[in-house]
Design an enzyme around this catalytic site. Structure first.
Site, PDB file in Angstrom:
ATOM      1  N   ASP A 102       0.844  -1.197   0.000  1.00  0.00           N
ATOM      2  CA  ASP A 102       0.000   0.000   0.000  1.00  0.00           C
ATOM      3  C   ASP A 102       0.879   1.246   0.000  1.00  0.00           C
ATOM      4  OD1 ASP A 102      -2.067  -1.755   0.436  1.00  0.00           O
ATOM      5  OD2 ASP A 102      -2.142  -1.390   2.592  1.00  0.00           O
TER       6      ASP A 102
HETATM    7  N1  URA Z   1      -1.106  -5.877   3.967  1.00  0.00           N
HETATM    8  C1  URA Z   1      -1.582  -4.617   3.958  1.00  0.00           C
HETATM    9  O1  URA Z   1      -2.608  -4.329   4.557  1.00  0.00           O
HETATM   10  N2  URA Z   1      -0.903  -3.695   3.271  1.00  0.00           N
HETATM   11  C2  URA Z   1       0.249  -3.934   2.608  1.00  0.00           C
HETATM   12  O2  URA Z   1       0.837  -3.034   2.007  1.00  0.00           O
HETATM   13  C3  URA Z   1       0.735  -5.257   2.641  1.00  0.00           C
HETATM   14  C4  URA Z   1       0.038  -6.213   3.321  1.00  0.00           C
END
Ligand code: URA
Length: 247
Positions: A102
């Protein structure tokens, strides 16, 4: 592969630009002898503006993704590709991130132009463990490790339960989590399912491969030893039993 095409595929410029670069004597062998478009020479002996070429197809690199950077080729920046040499974005086959983090998640991100490796690491059945460290908005309840390890937790809008995941408690609001799959916003949604909220998230390791001091925003090419680490166990401290461990 013809030199002109090789240089263009590595993203040094268009074929026209590479023809000009060759005419201008910017491409040599390792002895300083100028090369021509049809030169048949080992990749490792080619120099462009005096520098060894980037690796041929099969390149794998790790990036320490800072928070606030998007895993995408386009869109409102900053993008992970802005942290790499611009020619990497012009390579053919293209360089893609191995899964995504993310925008707000920091940590270990792999990028490669190796389609088979990409598939091996991201296919649902690959099960390469990924280790995350989360800082939470509220204290852990105490039952999270058992629930995450149970293999029976189904997240909102998912149809199948999550594979068992291992939680290691580092403090009242701090935990490490090993996942063996990669669903959308998985860590954030798992903690939301137990009434918590992830304030910050960092990926520590993929398999046995860690950032090992690589600064945020920095990257490095990976070699065969690093590749072997990818398919090794995650760092010690997180068991496969799902038991909550306290330091
Ligand atoms: N899980 C999440 O919520 N975000 C990420 O970036 C990776 C795994």
């Amino acid at each position: 592969m013809k030199l002109l095409r090789l240089l263009a595929n590595l993203g040094y410029g268009s074929r026209r630009e590479m023809a000009q670069a060759l005419r201008a004597g910017r491409v040599h062998d390792d002895q300083g002898v100028p090369l021509h478009p049809d030169s048949d020479i080992a990749h490792s002996r080619i120099r462009f503006d005096g520098q060894p070429l980037d690796p041929p197809q099969g390149m794998l690199l790790m990036l320490h993704k800072p928070g606030g950077v998007t895993c995408s080729h386009a869109g409102p920046g900053p993008l992970v590709h802005d942290l790499l040499p611009p020619r990497f974005a012009r390579r053919r086959p293209p360089v893609a991130s191995v899964g995504r983090l993310d925008r707000d998640t920091s940590g270990l991100l792999l990028l490669t132009d190796d389609g088979a490796l990409l598939h091996r690491l991201t296919a649902p059945r690959s099960h390469v463990p990924k280790l995350y460290e989360a800082v939470l908005a509220q204290d852990l309840r105490g039952d999270e490790a058992a629930l995450f390890a149970s293999g029976s937790l189904t997240l909102k809008s998912d149809e199948t339960p999550l594979a068992p995941a291992q939680l290691q408690v580092l403090g009242p609001r701090r935990a490490r989590l090993v996942l063996h799959e990669g669903r959308y916003h998985q860590v954030r949604r798992m903690f939301a399912a137990v009434g918590n909220h992830v304030e910050s998230l960092h990926r520590v390791a993929i398999g046995g491969l860690q950032l090992d001091g690589l600064e945020p925003g920095a990257w490095r090419l990976l070699d065969d030893a690093d590749r072997a680490q990818l398919f090794a166990e995650p760092p010690a401290g997180t068991t496969a039993t799902g038991r909550t461990m306290r330091p």
